[in-house]
Scaffold this motif. Structure first.
Motif, PDB file in Angstrom:
ATOM      1  N   SER A  51      58.478 102.280 -54.193  1.00  0.00           N
ATOM      2  CA  SER A  51      59.612 102.679 -55.031  1.00  0.00           C
ATOM      3  C   SER A  51      60.328 101.474 -55.608  1.00  0.00           C
ATOM      4  O   SER A  51      60.765 101.489 -56.772  1.00  0.00           O
ATOM      5  CB  SER A  51      60.586 103.543 -54.224  1.00  0.00           C
ATOM      6  N   GLN A  52      60.440 100.401 -54.823  1.00  0.00           N
ATOM      7  CA  GLN A  52      61.094  99.189 -55.325  1.00  0.00           C
ATOM      8  C   GLN A  52      60.269  98.521 -56.420  1.00  0.00           C
ATOM      9  O   GLN A  52      60.807  98.066 -57.435  1.00  0.00           O
ATOM     10  CB  GLN A  52      61.327  98.214 -54.162  1.00  0.00           C
ATOM     11  N   VAL A  53      58.945  98.465 -56.224  1.00  0.00           N
ATOM     12  CA  VAL A  53      58.080  97.841 -57.221  1.00  0.00           C
ATOM     13  C   VAL A  53      58.108  98.631 -58.526  1.00  0.00           C
ATOM     14  O   VAL A  53      58.184  98.055 -59.619  1.00  0.00           O
ATOM     15  CB  VAL A  53      56.643  97.723 -56.682  1.00  0.00           C
ATOM     16  N   VAL A  54      58.048  99.954 -58.432  1.00  0.00           N
ATOM     17  CA  VAL A  54      58.085 100.784 -59.637  1.00  0.00           C
ATOM     18  C   VAL A  54      59.404 100.580 -60.373  1.00  0.00           C
ATOM     19  O   VAL A  54      59.447 100.503 -61.614  1.00  0.00           O
ATOM     20  CB  VAL A  54      57.882 102.266 -59.268  1.00  0.00           C
ATOM     21  N   SER A  55      60.493 100.485 -59.642  1.00  0.00           N
ATOM     22  CA  SER A  55      61.796 100.287 -60.272  1.00  0.00           C
ATOM     23  C   SER A  55      61.882  98.922 -60.958  1.00  0.00           C
ATOM     24  O   SER A  55      62.378  98.816 -62.094  1.00  0.00           O
ATOM     25  CB  SER A  55      62.901 100.418 -59.216  1.00  0.00           C
ATOM     26  N   VAL A  56      61.393  97.890 -60.298  1.00  0.00           N
ATOM     27  CA  VAL A  56      61.472  96.544 -60.881  1.00  0.00           C
ATOM     28  C   VAL A  56      60.534  96.414 -62.079  1.00  0.00           C
ATOM     29  O   VAL A  56      60.851  95.738 -63.068  1.00  0.00           O
ATOM     30  CB  VAL A  56      61.153  95.482 -59.805  1.00  0.00           C
ATOM     31  N   ARG A  57      59.379  97.068 -62.027  1.00  0.00           N
ATOM     32  CA  ARG A  57      58.425  96.998 -63.141  1.00  0.00           C
ATOM     33  C   ARG A  57      59.029  97.516 -64.440  1.00  0.00           C
ATOM     34  O   ARG A  57      58.658  97.070 -65.526  1.00  0.00           O
ATOM     35  CB  ARG A  57      57.177  97.815 -62.808  1.00  0.00           C
ATOM     36  N   ALA A  58      59.964  98.463 -64.339  1.00  0.00           N
ATOM     37  CA  ALA A  58      60.574  99.037 -65.538  1.00  0.00           C
ATOM     38  C   ALA A  58      61.734  98.199 -66.071  1.00  0.00           C
ATOM     39  O   ALA A  58      62.352  98.572 -67.065  1.00  0.00           O
ATOM     40  CB  ALA A  58      61.059 100.456 -65.238  1.00  0.00           C
ATOM     41  N   SER A  59      62.025  97.073 -65.432  1.00  0.00           N
ATOM     42  CA  SER A  59      63.147  96.241 -65.851  1.00  0.00           C
ATOM     43  C   SER A  59      62.803  95.460 -67.110  1.00  0.00           C
ATOM     44  O   SER A  59      61.630  95.177 -67.399  1.00  0.00           O
ATOM     45  CB  SER A  59      63.535  95.274 -64.728  1.00  0.00           C
ATOM     46  N   GLU A  60      63.843  95.075 -67.844  1.00  0.00           N
ATOM     47  CA  GLU A  60      63.640  94.366 -69.107  1.00  0.00           C
ATOM     48  C   GLU A  60      63.076  92.966 -68.893  1.00  0.00           C
ATOM     49  O   GLU A  60      62.266  92.487 -69.696  1.00  0.00           O
ATOM     50  CB  GLU A  60      64.965  94.282 -69.861  1.00  0.00           C
ATOM     51  N   PHE A  61      63.478  92.286 -67.814  1.00  0.00           N
ATOM     52  CA  PHE A  61      62.994  90.926 -67.625  1.00  0.00           C
ATOM     53  C   PHE A  61      61.506  90.903 -67.293  1.00  0.00           C
ATOM     54  O   PHE A  61      60.813  89.925 -67.593  1.00  0.00           O
ATOM     55  CB  PHE A  61      63.800  90.210 -66.537  1.00  0.00           C
ATOM     56  N   VAL A  62      60.984  91.979 -66.679  1.00  0.00           N
ATOM     57  CA  VAL A  62      59.544  92.060 -66.436  1.00  0.00           C
ATOM     58  C   VAL A  62      58.799  92.268 -67.739  1.00  0.00           C
ATOM     59  O   VAL A  62      57.756  91.651 -67.998  1.00  0.00           O
ATOM     60  CB  VAL A  62      59.232  93.181 -65.428  1.00  0.00           C
ATOM     61  N   GLU A  63      59.333  93.139 -68.606  1.00  0.00           N
ATOM     62  CA  GLU A  63      58.723  93.338 -69.914  1.00  0.00           C
ATOM     63  C   GLU A  63      58.749  92.047 -70.731  1.00  0.00           C
ATOM     64  O   GLU A  63      57.794  91.719 -71.443  1.00  0.00           O
ATOM     65  CB  GLU A  63      59.468  94.441 -70.666  1.00  0.00           C
ATOM     66  N   ALA A  64      59.849  91.299 -70.602  1.00  0.00           N
ATOM     67  CA  ALA A  64      59.937  90.021 -71.325  1.00  0.00           C
ATOM     68  C   ALA A  64      58.922  89.023 -70.785  1.00  0.00           C
ATOM     69  O   ALA A  64      58.365  88.218 -71.550  1.00  0.00           O
ATOM     70  CB  ALA A  64      61.349  89.460 -71.190  1.00  0.00           C
ATOM     71  N   ALA A  65      58.673  89.059 -69.480  1.00  0.00           N
ATOM     72  CA  ALA A  65      57.680  88.152 -68.895  1.00  0.00           C
ATOM     73  C   ALA A  65      56.285  88.462 -69.418  1.00  0.00           C
ATOM     74  O   ALA A  65      55.506  87.552 -69.737  1.00  0.00           O
ATOM     75  CB  ALA A  65      57.712  88.258 -67.377  1.00  0.00           C
ATOM     76  N   TYR A  66      55.962  89.759 -69.524  1.00  0.00           N
ATOM     77  CA  TYR A  66      54.669  90.132 -70.119  1.00  0.00           C
ATOM     78  C   TYR A  66      54.611  89.717 -71.589  1.00  0.00           C
ATOM     79  O   TYR A  66      53.578  89.237 -72.079  1.00  0.00           O
ATOM     80  CB  TYR A  66      54.450  91.639 -70.003  1.00  0.00           C
ATOM     81  N   GLY A  67      55.731  89.891 -72.308  1.00  0.00           N
ATOM     82  CA  GLY A  67      55.760  89.521 -73.716  1.00  0.00           C
ATOM     83  C   GLY A  67      55.624  88.033 -73.947  1.00  0.00           C
ATOM     84  O   GLY A  67      55.195  87.587 -75.017  1.00  0.00           O
ATOM     85  N   SER A  68      56.003  87.250 -72.941  1.00  0.00           N
ATOM     86  CA  SER A  68      55.881  85.785 -73.058  1.00  0.00           C
ATOM     87  C   SER A  68      54.494  85.284 -72.700  1.00  0.00           C
ATOM     88  O   SER A  68      54.279  84.067 -72.630  1.00  0.00           O
ATOM     89  CB  SER A  68      56.920  85.116 -72.152  1.00  0.00           C
ATOM     90  N   GLY A  69      53.571  86.211 -72.421  1.00  0.00           N
ATOM     91  CA  GLY A  69      52.204  85.810 -72.121  1.00  0.00           C
ATOM     92  C   GLY A  69      51.863  85.773 -70.647  1.00  0.00           C
ATOM     93  O   GLY A  69      50.800  85.259 -70.280  1.00  0.00           O
TER      94      GLY A  69
END
Length: 296
Positions: free
Chosen positions: A183-201
């Motif tokens: 549940s914690q991993v799923v919640s953190v995965r939806a965070s904006e900073f995780v999406e930004a990390a993927y967007g940064s390569g």
């Protein structure tokens, strides 16, 4: 001479308050006062004493836990604080040395549940899809089985002994750790900073290691502290039923079981070891609740 507007004055005041808050020497003292509250200090002292018993029991008693040192079934006295058992062994020495078996086994059980449960939960939460569903159905099966029944079944398969009892208790807590970590991993995965990390390569594993895990496992570690008290109680239960350490090895559950036939004539054989178990478990739960409340 430069005139200051009300907006400038307000900004300067805010900056001054911010700077004073940064250098306020009373802040660490307030934190230390929180740690010195009776609700935190007393359970901490109890757990430190129990851990000291487990690590260095010889510092607290010079009596052998398996040697006959007095008359059988002597009541508590200045010579024998917890009395003696049916064979004349000192009960205080047996309780102190029993901490090594019970607390060490409980720590091993928590580590088993924490490691394997976190692996399952993190894997399920990070991958998602059908693999996530399959792992969570396995977790649901483990949660559906009564804890005592599952631990007894595992001990019977592995064989009697403190280490096997610890593994059995650890397996029963895998599902709890897995569900929370997922549940914690799923919640953190939806965070904006995780999406930004993927967007940064960032790659899947780099983002998981650098961003997801550090921000999702803190509640899991807090749960481990809470599970320690439950593990001590379950290890003692298995020892009471005869699935833990074999006699004459001192173990808290076994000590209570050995005195159950003398409840009417020698109450201290079951009461005093039982009180020690209860106090340590309550202290563990109380400390974990205090830490969790302070963290929030």
């Amino acid at each position: 001479m430069t005139a200051h507007t009300p907006a400038d004055a307000t900004g300067q005041t805010d900056r001054a308050q911010t700077d004073s808050a940064r250098i306020d020497p009373t802040r660490p003292r307030i934190a230390w006062r929180a740690l010195l509250r009776p609700g935190v200090l007393v359970p901490t002292l109890i757990l430190l004493i129990a851990l000291a018993w487990a690590i260095a029991p010889g510092l607290f008693t010079s009596v052998s836990p398996t040697a006959q040192v007095g008359t059988a079934l002597q009541g508590p006295s200045a010579e024998h604080w917890f009395g003696t058992d049916a064979t004349g062994r000192d009960m205080y020495a047996r309780v102190v040395y029993g901490a090594s078996q019970s607390i060490t086994a409980a720590i091993l059980a928590v580590l088993v549940g924490l490691v394997f449960g976190s692996i399952i939960g993190v894997t399920a939460g990070a991958t998602g899809g059908r693999f996530d569903e399959a792992l969570m159905r396995l977790v649901d099966v483990l949660l559906a089985i009564p804890t005592l029944l599952l631990s007894l079944s595992i001990v019977i398969l592995l064989g009697f002994g403190t280490a096997n009892a610890a593994i059995a208790v650890g397996v029963t807590s895998v599902a709890v750790f897995a569900r929370l970590s997922r549940s914690q991993v799923v919640s953190v995965r939806a965070s904006e900073f995780v999406e930004a990390a993927y967007g940064s390569g960032g790659t899947f594993f780099s983002v998981l290691w650098r961003h997801v895990l550090p921000n999702s496992l803190t509640p899991v570690i807090a749960l481990a502290a809470l599970q320690l008290g439950s593990a001590i109680l379950q290890i003692s239960t298995l020892g009471f039923l005869g699935y833990g350490a074999p006699p004459p090895t001192p173990e808290w559950g076994l000590l209570i079981a050995e005195g159950r036939n003398y409840v009417a004539t020698a109450w201290w054989l079951t009461t005093l070891p039982g009180v020690v178990v209860a106090v340590v478990v309550i202290a563990t739960n109380r400390l974990s609740q205090s830490i969790n409340g302070g963290a929030r």
